[in-house]
Design an enzyme around this catalytic site. Structure first.
Site, PDB file in Angstrom:
ATOM      1  N   GLY A  10       1.202  -0.881   0.086  1.00 45.85           N
ATOM      2  CA  GLY A  10      -0.086   0.227  -0.342  1.00 45.85           C
ATOM      3  C   GLY A  10       1.166   1.734   0.142  1.00 45.85           C
ATOM      4  NE  ARG A  12       4.728   8.089   2.314  1.00 48.56           N
ATOM      5  CZ  ARG A  12       5.839   8.027   1.604  1.00 48.56           C
ATOM      6  NH1 ARG A  12       6.010   8.112   0.489  1.00 48.56           N
ATOM      7  NH2 ARG A  12       7.376   8.472   2.367  1.00 48.56           N
ATOM      8  CE  LYS A  15       3.980   1.058  -2.907  1.00 50.95           C
ATOM      9  NZ  LYS A  15       3.500   1.678  -2.198  1.00 50.95           N
ATOM     10  CB  SER A  16      10.519   3.216  -2.707  1.00 46.71           C
ATOM     11  OG  SER A  16       9.104   3.225  -3.958  1.00 46.71           O
ATOM     12  CB  ALA A  34      12.264   7.685 -12.377  1.00 44.09           C
ATOM     13  CG  HIS A  50      12.070   8.575  -4.326  1.00 40.46           C
ATOM     14  ND1 HIS A  50      11.675   6.499  -4.560  1.00 40.46           N
ATOM     15  CD2 HIS A  50      10.562   8.637  -3.570  1.00 40.46           C
ATOM     16  CE1 HIS A  50       9.888   6.245  -4.054  1.00 40.46           C
ATOM     17  NE2 HIS A  50       9.722   7.809  -3.238  1.00 40.46           N
ATOM     18  NE  ARG A  53      14.707   5.729  -0.685  1.00 37.35           N
ATOM     19  CZ  ARG A  53      13.074   5.867  -1.634  1.00 37.35           C
ATOM     20  NH1 ARG A  53      12.138   6.903  -0.613  1.00 37.35           N
ATOM     21  NH2 ARG A  53      12.601   5.504  -1.889  1.00 37.35           N
TER      22      ARG A  53
END
Length: 168
Positions: A10, A12, A15-16, A34, A50, A53
């Protein structure tokens, strides 16, 4: 054939981050394919977060529509992470492209890969039935996409509270 791994969950759910860690465990540097586009300031900020990070261990390739070609062109170079399939699907639908045909191209391409491919997707089937046709069409298409990719994947993980649960 290279290993194909699908990570779903779901919004947040972590999963990334899980997918990034798994991809880097297969080799460095890694290629981040991406699919997001910065359609507004909020999405541009998400993309920037992203990228920050990830850092220097990643080679980023933006590909909002032609995922099969991006995978073909990067095969054998490094482990690849596609983030994410649901944004790719929405890009295809809003561009009025044949998402079913592109899904078949993607699956055919994944079968031919020599290097590992990890893919992130959103689990959209656990919520309420959307109140409008476009949202229902998207939910249905995402369900089809997720089921078909999961069926051919070597491994499937469900992200819950930042933790990966192996499904397949």
């Amino acid at each position: 054939m290279g290993k194909t791994i699908l990570i779903t969950g779901g919004a947040r759910s972590g999963k990334s981050g899980i997918a990034e860690t798994m991809t880097l465990s297969l080799g460095r540097p890694a290629i981040y394919i991406a699919t997001a586009t910065a359609g507004d300031a909020e999405m541009a900020a998400r993309i920037a977060a992203h990228q920050a990070r990830r850092g220097a261990e990643w080679i980023t390739r933006a590909e909002p529509l032609d995922l099969a070609t991006a995978l073909k062109e990067t095969d054998g170079q490094a482990p690849r992470l596609v983030d994410c399939l649901t944004l790719w699907l929405s890009n295809l639908m809003f561009s009025e492209r044949d998402w079913r045909g592109e899904l078949h191209r993607l699956i055919d391409t994944l079968h031919l890969q020599s290097g590992p491919v990890l893919m992130v997707t959103n689990e959209v089937g656990s919520g309420i039935v959307p109140d409008n046709r476009l949202a229902r069409d998207f939910r249905d298409a995402a369900g089809t996409l997720n089921q078909q990719v999961a069926a051919m994947a070597d491994e499937v993980y469900l992200a819950v509270c930042g933790l990966p649960m192996k499904v397949k």
